[in-house]
Structures are given as C-alpha cells and as structure tokens.
Write an enzyme that holds these catalytic residues in place. Structure first.
Site, short mmCIF file in Angstrom:
data_model
loop_
_atom_site.label_atom_id
_atom_site.label_comp_id
_atom_site.label_asym_id
_atom_site.label_seq_id
_atom_site.Cartn_x
_atom_site.Cartn_y
_atom_site.Cartn_z
N THR A 178 0.86 -1.18 0.00
CA THR A 178 0.00 0.00 0.00
C THR A 178 0.90 1.23 0.00
OG1 THR A 178 -1.76 -1.11 1.18
CG2 THR A 178 -1.55 1.23 1.61
N ASP A 209 -8.77 -0.22 6.00
CA ASP A 209 -8.59 0.98 6.83
C ASP A 209 -8.30 2.25 6.01
OD1 ASP A 209 -6.07 -0.51 6.29
OD2 ASP A 209 -5.16 1.29 7.16
N1 ASP Z 1 -4.05 -1.47 5.03
C1 ASP Z 1 -4.37 -2.04 3.76
C2 ASP Z 1 -5.72 -2.70 3.85
O1 ASP Z 1 -5.97 -3.38 4.81
C3 ASP Z 1 -3.38 -3.03 3.26
C4 ASP Z 1 -1.93 -2.67 3.41
O2 ASP Z 1 -1.61 -1.64 3.98
O3 ASP Z 1 -1.08 -3.43 2.91
O4 ASP Z 1 -6.49 -2.59 2.92
#
Ligand code: ASP
Length: 303
Positions: A178, A209
């Site tokens: 991300t 999130d």
């Molecule tokens: N936080 C992101 C989600 O849960 C995924 C990530 O940060 O890799 O969609």
C-alpha cells in the site's frame, strides 16, 4: 517542509528496487512543496506517482480480490479536517484523485463501489484497467494453491468461501505495498493521503482501513498520519486518529511508538508514517519490513 512516504509494510520482495522508487517519489513530492505547493498537493502528487508504478499495491498493479477483480481504496485529508475518500472503486487509474474530488466537489466524505465509479466518470476520469500482466500471472499461479486450502493468516474465515464465489482466487504472496504520504508545507499546513488495492484475497466488497478517516488516514493541526498493514485491526484501533491525538502532547516519533505499542497489544501488524504540527517526522512498523522515505530540509532519508 517535510514529505514522508511509505510503500507498505510486511515482508517486501524486491526491497532495494522499491526503495529506489521511494527515493525518487520523495523528491517528486518534495518538489511540490519547494515550489510553494500545499501539503495537500504534495501528498497527492506522491501518491499518484506510486499509484502509477506497478511495483506497489495501489492503482496500476494493485492486488486482486478473491474474485480476481481489482478494488481500490484511497483517502486524502488536510489539517482543517477536510477529507475525501473512495472505497472499493473499480476501473480508475488514480483513486487518490477521485478521493480529492469527493472532498472538494461533494457534500460527502466517502463514496463507495458503483457510486464511486459513477462519480469518477461524472468528474471526467476515464475507464482504466489497473490489472497488470504480472499481477495476472501471480494470480493464476496461486489459484491452485488456494484451492488446496491454507487461507492467509489474516483471513482464516476465507476457507468458508473457497469455491463459493468464483472459480478464480487470488492467493498472491508476493508482497506489494500500500502507499501513503504525509506532509507539512511552508505555511505549516499538514495533509495525508493513502491508497491501496487492499489485502490480497479479500472478499469482494471488503473495505480496509485506508479510506476510513481516522483509521488508515488522518490529519489535524497536531499531526498527519498514514497507516499500512492489516486493515481490519487498524480500523478497530482508529490508529491514525489515536496517533494524531497523541501528537498534541508529544513528537511524531513518540506518538508513532505509542501507536505501535497499542498495536502490539492487539496483535495488529502495521506500519505508520507521520509528521507533527511542529515539523517532526515519525515512522515505525511491527512487521518484518516497511518501505519508507522522507525529505526534511532538503535532505533525503530512506529505509
Ligand atoms: N491497510 C491495507 C488494507 O488493509 C493493506 C496494506 O496496507 O497493505 O487494505
């Protein structure tokens, strides 16, 4: 002026290669600040660059859902609490730009799914397929693996759905991150932005999130935060908001450390980057790795 960015937390493959991209994007985002751009413009610019780079789990090259579709989440926020987000949006190139339009053109904060896509088209964002051949290849390689069982640690209940949604499953274990950015501009204004394709193998329609204001993304005058990691637990802890609140009485790094302590207590695997209103950076993670980099007073640091 500070710009700090992350390229995801977890076990990151091709770390060195991605680190170089992080350094390059730091410079691009920081240029915006140097040219008197706002913190909001700088975080948006950095995130657009990372969305356009297929080495990250955002925009082009984002991971696939259990059904083999790309569903994108993104949010942007400035310290006057103005915020916009899109959740589970499909077929757009830069979800962060759509999130900014939600913030500036609507009376809403989050648009999701079909409605978000319709809004994007209305605002002139053309149809775009973010799926790359590389992602597709990994996807295909992993189908058999998922069919044999073994859901990812984060989604143990997925077993119940195997074979019930579609014949295709995404079991990519190549770790793409991300992306997120936080900045403070010449005027001392703060902003943060985050964009993701979500966690691999998520059920269609899942929202993580990232687009939840206060969970993965938050900005107020005390500080700005962008999170990465296991979205479900980041939401439960309202991690970005908790960390921004902590920055009312401590520096960004201390606040991030506190947030990680809280995360550890809840077995929440994550990473955070942030800046506080006084111009300090903070970052940290409790995962094996996180891609991060920042420029403060023209000096670049990456890790
Ligand atoms: N936080 C992101 C989600 O849960 C995924 C990530 O940060 O890799 O969609």
């Amino acid at each position: 002026m500070i710009l700090i960015i992350h390229g995801g937390a977890g076990k990151i493959t091709n770390f060195k290669k991605r680190q170089k991209i992080i350094a390059k994007v730091c410079k691009i985002g920081y240029e915006v600040l140097k040219n008197n751009g706002s913190a909001l413009d700088a975080v948006e610019r950095a995130v657009v660059e990372l969305e356009n780079n297929p080495n990250f789990n955002a925009g082009t090259g984002a991971t696939l859902s259990l059904e083999g579709k790309v569903e994108l989440d993104a949010a942007i926020m400035s310290d006057d609490l103005q915020s916009g987000a899109v959740a589970c949006i499909k077929e757009v190139k830069n979800p962060i730009l759509v999130a900014r339009k939600v913030m500036e053109e609507t009376d809403h904060i989050i648009l999701s799914g079909e409605g978000a896509v319709r809004f994007a088209r209305f605002m002139g964002f053309p149809k775009y397929n973010p799926l790359t051949q590389e992602r597709k290849k990994v996807f295909e390689q992993r189908i058999e693996k998922l069919k044999a069982g073994n859901p990812p640690k984060a989604f143990p209940n997925l077993k119940k759905f195997v074979g019930k949604y579609s014949k295709d499953f995404n079991l990519s274990d190549e770790k793409l991150g991300t992306v997120g950015a936080c900045a403070i501009d010449r005027k001392g204004k703060l902003a943060s932005a985050t964009s993701t394709g979500g966690m691999f193998m998520h059920l269609p329609g899942r929202v993580g999130d990232t687009p939840i204001i206060g969970a993965g993304t938050y900005a107020q005058t005390s500080g700005a935060i962008s999170c990465t990691g296991h979205g479900e637990c980041i939401i439960k802890l309202c991690l970005a908001k908790v960390t921004c609140d902590a920055m009312k009485s401590m520096k960004a790094q201390e606040a991030v450390n506190l947030a990680l302590k809280l995360s550890d207590q809840h077995n929440c695997k994550c990473g955070l980057i942030g800046v506080d209103g006084k111009g300090n950076v903070g970052f940290g993670f409790n995962t094996p790795q996180m891609l991060w980099g920042y420029i403060k007073s023209d000096a670049l640091t990456v890790g």
